[in-house]
Design a protein around this motif. Structure first.
Motif, PDB file in Angstrom:
ATOM      1  N   TYR A  61      -6.140 -25.643 -29.697  1.00 40.50           N
ATOM      2  CA  TYR A  61      -6.152 -26.515 -28.521  1.00 40.50           C
ATOM      3  C   TYR A  61      -6.780 -25.748 -27.374  1.00 40.50           C
ATOM      4  CZ  TYR A  61      -3.182 -29.399 -31.352  1.00 40.50           C
ATOM      5  OH  TYR A  61      -2.705 -30.171 -32.377  1.00 40.50           O
ATOM      6  N   SER A  63      -8.102 -25.969 -23.241  1.00 32.69           N
ATOM      7  CA  SER A  63      -8.221 -26.663 -21.956  1.00 32.69           C
ATOM      8  C   SER A  63      -9.488 -26.157 -21.275  1.00 32.69           C
ATOM      9  CB  SER A  63      -6.990 -26.430 -21.075  1.00 32.69           C
ATOM     10  OG  SER A  63      -6.809 -25.066 -20.787  1.00 32.69           O
ATOM     11  N   HIS A  67     -10.121 -31.509 -19.196  1.00 35.80           N
ATOM     12  CA  HIS A  67      -9.976 -31.957 -20.573  1.00 35.80           C
ATOM     13  C   HIS A  67      -9.132 -31.014 -21.415  1.00 35.80           C
ATOM     14  CE1 HIS A  67     -14.103 -33.538 -19.413  1.00 35.80           C
ATOM     15  NE2 HIS A  67     -13.360 -34.619 -19.548  1.00 35.80           N
ATOM     16  N   ILE A  68      -8.489 -31.592 -22.439  1.00 33.97           N
ATOM     17  CA  ILE A  68      -7.856 -30.808 -23.502  1.00 33.97           C
ATOM     18  C   ILE A  68      -8.485 -31.284 -24.813  1.00 33.97           C
ATOM     19  CG2 ILE A  68      -5.747 -30.267 -24.763  1.00 33.97           C
ATOM     20  CD1 ILE A  68      -4.194 -30.699 -22.175  1.00 33.97           C
ATOM     21  N   TYR A  83      -6.866 -35.146 -24.327  1.00 29.47           N
ATOM     22  CA  TYR A  83      -6.393 -35.614 -23.028  1.00 29.47           C
ATOM     23  C   TYR A  83      -7.498 -35.454 -21.992  1.00 29.47           C
ATOM     24  CZ  TYR A  83      -3.502 -35.942 -18.817  1.00 29.47           C
ATOM     25  OH  TYR A  83      -2.973 -36.311 -17.616  1.00 29.47           O
ATOM     26  N   ILE A  89      -7.125 -28.689 -15.252  1.00 27.69           N
ATOM     27  CA  ILE A  89      -6.045 -28.156 -16.084  1.00 27.69           C
ATOM     28  C   ILE A  89      -6.222 -26.644 -16.136  1.00 27.69           C
ATOM     29  CG2 ILE A  89      -5.024 -28.128 -18.383  1.00 27.69           C
ATOM     30  CD1 ILE A  89      -6.256 -31.006 -18.697  1.00 27.69           C
ATOM     31  N   ASP A  91      -4.006 -24.233 -17.516  1.00 24.70           N
ATOM     32  CA  ASP A  91      -3.474 -23.493 -18.666  1.00 24.70           C
ATOM     33  C   ASP A  91      -2.814 -24.466 -19.623  1.00 24.70           C
ATOM     34  OD1 ASP A  91      -2.977 -21.148 -20.164  1.00 24.70           O
ATOM     35  OD2 ASP A  91      -0.939 -21.029 -19.400  1.00 24.70           O
ATOM     36  N   LEU A  92      -2.645 -24.051 -20.884  1.00 26.62           N
ATOM     37  CA  LEU A  92      -1.916 -24.865 -21.841  1.00 26.62           C
ATOM     38  C   LEU A  92      -1.271 -24.002 -22.904  1.00 26.62           C
ATOM     39  CD1 LEU A  92      -3.853 -26.817 -24.544  1.00 26.62           C
ATOM     40  CD2 LEU A  92      -4.829 -24.835 -23.460  1.00 26.62           C
ATOM     41  N   PHE A 103       1.044 -28.219 -20.439  1.00 30.24           N
ATOM     42  CA  PHE A 103      -0.111 -27.758 -19.678  1.00 30.24           C
ATOM     43  C   PHE A 103       0.156 -27.875 -18.182  1.00 30.24           C
ATOM     44  CE2 PHE A 103      -0.732 -32.083 -21.087  1.00 30.24           C
ATOM     45  CZ  PHE A 103      -1.242 -32.765 -19.997  1.00 30.24           C
TER      46      PHE A 103
END
Length: 139
Positions: A61, A63, A67-68, A83, A89, A91-92, A103
């Motif tokens: 995954y 970021s 967008h993710i 997403y 964004i 961090d995730l 996130f």
């Protein structure tokens, strides 16, 4: 009360170390930083701000900007948009045990399911967090 968890994933010889720089992903075998492979990432248009993986599902995954993305690692390296936000964004982290993404957007930590990412705010903080880490075993 009985608590059961999924068995620990079998770690095969196909483990990889994933690194990023701006909007590029690099793959290497752990312990061998001399030989790196640049993965095709023309679908990433912003600088990468976070990477987190799910060993069981063989998904990475990412970021990047608002967008993710999910990247199926292995032979196909298929990517899909998980997403899209109208905000950055920063961090995730993935909770691979419960299939949740956590996130950071501004001062909020958000959570969503990896398959159907409709978000919910988990916590609102007085300052923006720098790093998030989902720990499925310790909560």
């Amino acid at each position: 009360m009985n608590v059961s968890t999924l068995p620990q994933p079998e770690l095969s010889g196909s483990l990889a170390l994933w690194l990023s720089r701006q909007n590029a992903l690099y793959e290497s075998k752990p312990g061998d930083l001399e030989e790196m492979f640049c993965s095709r990432t023309d679908w990433i248009t912003h600088s990468i701000t976070g990477i987190s993986g799910d060993i069981r599902k063989k998904e990475l995954y990412i970021s990047a900007g608002p967008h993710i993305w999910a990247l199926s690692v292995g032979s196909s390296n298929h990517s899909r948009l998980v997403y899209r936000s109208d905000r950055f964004i920063s961090d995730l982290s993935v909770d691979w045990l419960y299939s949740k993404l956590y996130f950071v957007i501004g001062q909020q930590v958000l959570r969503c399911d990896v398959r159907n990412c409709s978000t919910e705010v988990v916590i609102m903080l007085p300052t923006s967090p720098v790093k998030t880490l989902a720990d499925p075993f310790n909560g």
